[in-house]
Scaffold this motif. Sequence first.
Motif, short mmCIF file in Angstrom:
data_model
loop_
_atom_site.label_atom_id
_atom_site.label_comp_id
_atom_site.label_asym_id
_atom_site.label_seq_id
_atom_site.Cartn_x
_atom_site.Cartn_y
_atom_site.Cartn_z
N UNK A 128 3.34 -23.64 -42.49
CA UNK A 128 2.20 -22.66 -42.93
C UNK A 128 2.30 -21.80 -44.36
N UNK A 129 3.61 -22.45 -44.77
CA UNK A 129 3.60 -21.84 -46.21
C UNK A 129 4.51 -20.53 -46.21
N UNK A 130 5.24 -20.39 -45.06
CA UNK A 130 6.02 -19.17 -44.73
C UNK A 130 5.10 -17.94 -44.00
N UNK A 131 4.20 -18.33 -43.69
CA UNK A 131 3.20 -17.42 -42.79
C UNK A 131 3.92 -17.28 -41.66
N UNK A 181 -7.41 -13.56 -52.36
CA UNK A 181 -6.72 -13.70 -50.97
C UNK A 181 -5.79 -14.67 -50.67
N UNK A 182 -4.67 -14.55 -50.21
CA UNK A 182 -3.39 -15.22 -49.98
C UNK A 182 -2.95 -15.12 -48.62
N UNK A 183 -2.80 -16.28 -47.66
CA UNK A 183 -2.33 -16.18 -46.53
C UNK A 183 -1.05 -15.55 -46.22
N UNK A 184 -0.10 -16.03 -47.07
CA UNK A 184 1.17 -15.75 -46.71
C UNK A 184 1.64 -14.22 -46.84
N UNK A 195 4.85 -2.23 -48.58
CA UNK A 195 5.16 -2.77 -49.97
C UNK A 195 5.22 -4.54 -49.67
N UNK A 196 5.29 -4.91 -48.58
CA UNK A 196 5.59 -6.23 -48.29
C UNK A 196 4.78 -7.23 -48.92
N UNK A 197 3.29 -6.95 -48.87
CA UNK A 197 2.22 -8.13 -49.52
C UNK A 197 2.32 -7.69 -50.98
N UNK A 198 2.30 -6.62 -51.64
CA UNK A 198 2.18 -6.55 -52.96
C UNK A 198 3.50 -7.07 -53.74
N UNK A 199 4.53 -7.15 -53.09
CA UNK A 199 5.77 -7.59 -53.71
C UNK A 199 6.10 -9.09 -53.20
N UNK A 200 5.10 -9.65 -52.64
CA UNK A 200 5.34 -11.09 -52.30
C UNK A 200 4.02 -11.80 -52.90
N UNK A 208 -0.40 -12.31 -43.89
CA UNK A 208 0.12 -12.32 -42.64
C UNK A 208 1.57 -11.63 -42.53
N UNK A 209 2.24 -11.78 -43.61
CA UNK A 209 3.53 -11.25 -43.64
C UNK A 209 3.39 -9.33 -43.61
N UNK A 210 2.44 -8.94 -44.44
CA UNK A 210 2.32 -7.47 -44.31
C UNK A 210 1.77 -7.25 -42.92
N UNK A 211 0.63 -8.00 -42.43
CA UNK A 211 0.08 -7.68 -41.10
C UNK A 211 1.38 -7.51 -40.01
N UNK A 212 2.22 -8.61 -39.83
CA UNK A 212 3.18 -8.69 -39.24
C UNK A 212 4.43 -7.72 -39.07
#
Length: 490
Positions: free
Chosen positions: A438-441, A204-207, A55-60, A210-214
């Motif tokens: 990095x904008x929170x990435x 596409x949004x980096x933050x 859920x991390x990416x879609x909720x951020x 990368x949050x979801x990937x991490x």
Amino acid sequence: MSAENLNAAASSAPQGIEVRSIDYVPLRERHGRVSQLGPLWFMSNAQIATLAVGLISVTTGGNLVWSLVSIVLGVLLGTLFMAAHSAQGPQLGLPQMIQSRPQFGYVGALLVWLFAYLQYAGFNIFNTVLAGQAASVGVHAGSPRMWFWVITVIAVAVAVFGYDLIHRFERYLTYATVAALALLTLAAALKLTLPADAWNLGQFRWVPFLAQLGVAAGYQISWAIYVSDYSRYLPPSVTVRGTFRVTYWGSAAGGIWMMALGTFIAASAGKNFDTVGSLKDAADRLFAGAGSVTSIIFALGLASVMAINMYGGSLTLISSIDSLRRVRPTLSLRVVTVLLTAALSLVAAYAASANFLTNFNNFLLLVLYFFIPWTAVNLTDYFLVRRGHYAILEIFKPLGIYGTWGWPGIVSYLLGFAAMIPFFSVGTLFTGAVASRLGGADISLFVGLPVSALLYWALTRNIDVAGERRLAEQQAAELETGRLDAGQVT
């Protein structure tokens, strides 16, 4: 021992209640097939807590398609490390965390064992909350807190029985869970309404990516402290490649499937997403009652994972106690430590149900940070420095060749962790200087792994690996014929 004798010993090995804990598993007790690791690691990931990881990416602020890409990449990356640890079990016949002594020392290993125990108990807090909610929704009776107790009792019984029942429990649950996941996948594909930009590659949004990937990678790496516990009874004739392959694809398949469902359902539900409630609602859209069935199946799945956490927590507690005061790793001691781990998680679960997603996200990130340098040190030692050869009797000696404090491991761990701090982005808790720019990435994963691995490799150039191998060969007979209890090795 010849291959024929080894297979005969394995087939006749006892498979009742487990009596061992942190001690070495002799060849005469080895049994099982490498294929049994697939269902165990599939089931360990195919449960509701894993759904929440997606859920991390879609909720951020991320959209569905890039969330799915980051999940797949994160899982495939993180699972490389946990599967590599799994390959250690059949070769060493030891639980995972006791293997940290050659790198960190007899007492120094307490550094990582503390974090490991926090992970076991921490995951079980969230698992207990979700299992109670799922059981209450599925059965339509009793409060979630009442089900906390029921699920905990089931998990304790499985954990106390030990290794073989854990494998069987996970294997049988796999059939029901695959059916439940197939049902949910159909419901998600056919019945859920997605936002207009869900499949837009231009969003596409980096933050959030990368949050979801991490977090996906970190969730998989967090299993690294478990894996040898459930492969150590396999005969050493099982190849490293075979153990790695079965563990990798079992865990990756469960993780990707469950996280993808999570991000799909969350993208549809939006701000109204509720972990258990949204899952039940999605299934019910396919046909009435489907949500209740899937909720019950997932509650049982969480009970099996809670058993794994209790079992691993027990082994870690015994290892920690033994480092301070030598003990015999008996069945009764394992029962006591299982009960203690269960009690801690149960009590904490009563206070952990509010703000679940925020707390779980922060917890996952903290777990990732603690175990990135450890996994780098442990795998570098096993595959590059000592190349799988250890004097196992020495691991149980306070004054053995591995020493009280393993400074190469400790220094590599601490410096690797320190190097990651500027890159941390822990949800609402902390954002490092580089992560802010990095904008929170969060890219700390890609810093901690190489720093700790390279440092450890450089600091262990003077280890007499050949001498350790000779000592291991000299002690081989004693290892198999003697009773390897931590309280009896001198």
